[in-house]
Design a protein around this motif. Structure first.
Motif, PDB file in Angstrom:
ATOM      1  N   UNK A 134      18.503  30.092 -41.547  1.00  0.00           N
ATOM      2  CA  UNK A 134      18.330  31.540 -41.523  1.00  0.00           C
ATOM      3  C   UNK A 134      19.696  32.193 -41.680  1.00  0.00           C
ATOM      4  N   UNK A 135      19.800  33.062 -42.675  1.00  0.00           N
ATOM      5  CA  UNK A 135      21.021  33.822 -42.888  1.00  0.00           C
ATOM      6  C   UNK A 135      20.720  35.290 -42.598  1.00  0.00           C
ATOM      7  N   UNK A 184      17.609  37.342 -43.997  1.00  0.00           N
ATOM      8  CA  UNK A 184      17.218  38.588 -43.351  1.00  0.00           C
ATOM      9  C   UNK A 184      18.303  39.610 -43.660  1.00  0.00           C
ATOM     10  N   UNK A 185      17.971  40.577 -44.521  1.00  0.00           N
ATOM     11  CA  UNK A 185      18.926  41.587 -44.973  1.00  0.00           C
ATOM     12  C   UNK A 185      18.647  42.910 -44.272  1.00  0.00           C
ATOM     13  N   UNK A 207      14.765  31.809 -52.490  1.00  0.00           N
ATOM     14  CA  UNK A 207      14.888  32.049 -51.052  1.00  0.00           C
ATOM     15  C   UNK A 207      13.926  33.164 -50.638  1.00  0.00           C
ATOM     16  N   UNK A 208      13.282  33.008 -49.483  1.00  0.00           N
ATOM     17  CA  UNK A 208      12.453  34.085 -48.954  1.00  0.00           C
ATOM     18  C   UNK A 208      13.347  35.149 -48.344  1.00  0.00           C
ATOM     19  N   UNK A 209      12.989  36.406 -48.559  1.00  0.00           N
ATOM     20  CA  UNK A 209      13.828  37.522 -48.104  1.00  0.00           C
ATOM     21  C   UNK A 209      13.003  38.477 -47.243  1.00  0.00           C
ATOM     22  N   UNK A 210      13.474  38.712 -46.026  1.00  0.00           N
ATOM     23  CA  UNK A 210      12.921  39.746 -45.151  1.00  0.00           C
ATOM     24  C   UNK A 210      13.953  40.852 -45.053  1.00  0.00           C
ATOM     25  N   UNK A 211      13.536  42.086 -45.265  1.00  0.00           N
ATOM     26  CA  UNK A 211      14.457  43.209 -45.178  1.00  0.00           C
ATOM     27  C   UNK A 211      14.062  44.142 -44.043  1.00  0.00           C
ATOM     28  N   UNK A 212      15.057  44.531 -43.264  1.00  0.00           N
ATOM     29  CA  UNK A 212      14.897  45.568 -42.251  1.00  0.00           C
ATOM     30  C   UNK A 212      15.602  46.803 -42.795  1.00  0.00           C
TER      31      UNK A 212
END
Length: 283
Positions: A134-135, A184-185, A207-212
């Motif tokens: 996790x980045x 996680x951006x 890569x899977x990307x989750x954004x907040x």
């Protein structure tokens, strides 16, 4: 009846830029939209009634009227929690800056609850627990959130890393990232170019990307598998971190509660090491 807000969120990646602007307004102002005519909504958002009608068609409704009825029904189900929140706010005096700040943040958290569904949070937790690495990345106002999230996830799973997008040389590491990894951006206006570049290249690598972030108009949306929305407004000039920290802290807490078999052993070992080092000050 299915929640129309959730249906909008699920379809957001398929919407046009103009439709996403309308969806943003609906998600942020559901109580207003529930009682606006289609002409009034079009005027507020600055678009055509045709665009709004097409939006309601695309999320499975026969038209704006049916969509609006679903919105009204959903708001009726939420009436009790909203009443409790309003009661809390009424207990705050509006005569000083501290009280106005508190009221603003309570409203921001309620907006965040309205914008981010439990289903989205569950999906985020599934993505976190299944990721090999996790980045977490951000800059400026989002950096404390990325730091806090990295610390919490690393304490739970031991596989989280913080990358400060505008100072770290992430290009060397992103080429080795793949579909087993999660980025996680976290970014708010003005959106940082380096975070967007990072998300784009990570996405291109599978890569899977989750954004907040603060809205579906955010440039991160284009490169994200999942969006967690929060209200970043403040009573001053800056992006407030309170609502995004609310999401980050929820994720850490919920993961610890829902995954005890994966986290307890590691937490016990870390606590044992810290205790043995007399890491904490004792009175």
């Amino acid at each position: 009846m299915e929640n129309p807000i959730v249906k909008l969120q699920q379809k957001i990646s398929e919407l046009t830029e103009t439709q996403r602007r309308v969806a943003d307004y609906i998600i942020k102002h559901p109580l207003d939209v529930a009682f606006l005519t289609v002409d009034q909504l079009a005027a507020i958002v600055g678009t055509s009634t045709t665009t709004i009608m097409r939006l309601t068609f695309s999320v499975g409704y026969s038209g704006y009227t049916e969509f609006q009825k679903g919105l009204q029904e959903n708001l009726r189900h939420q009436a009790a929690p909203q009443t409790r929140l309003e009661a809390n706010i009424k207990g705050i005096s509006g005569n000083n800056l501290w009280s106005r700040y508190a009221e603003s943040q309570i409203n921001s958290i309620q907006d965040t609850i309205n914008m981010t569904s439990p289903e989205s949070l569950e999906q985020a937790m599934d993505m976190i627990t299944s990721a090999k690495r996790i980045i977490c990345t951000s800059v400026r106002s989002g950096l404390p959130i990325a730091q806090y999230l990295t610390h919490g996830l690393n304490r739970l799973f031991g596989n989280a890393q913080l990358v400060v997008a505008d100072v770290s040389d992430w290009a060397d590491s992103v080429v080795n990232m793949n579909s087993n990894d999660l980025l996680i951006a976290i970014s708010f206006p003005r959106y940082a170019r380096r975070i967007i570049d990072f998300a784009k290249i990570a996405k291109d690598n599978g890569v899977q990307v989750v954004s907040i972030t603060d809205s579906y108009s955010s440039p991160l949306v284009k490169y994200s598998d999942l969006i967690l929305l929060c209200n970043s407004s403040s009573i001053a000039f800056h992006n407030s971190a309170v609502s995004s920290m609310f999401i980050a802290d929820y994720l850490i807490s919920a993961l610890a509660i829902n995954s005890p078999e994966k986290t307890k052993e590691r937490l016990d070992k870390v606590n044992s090491i810290l205790t043995g080092m007399n890491y904490h000050h004792l009175n």
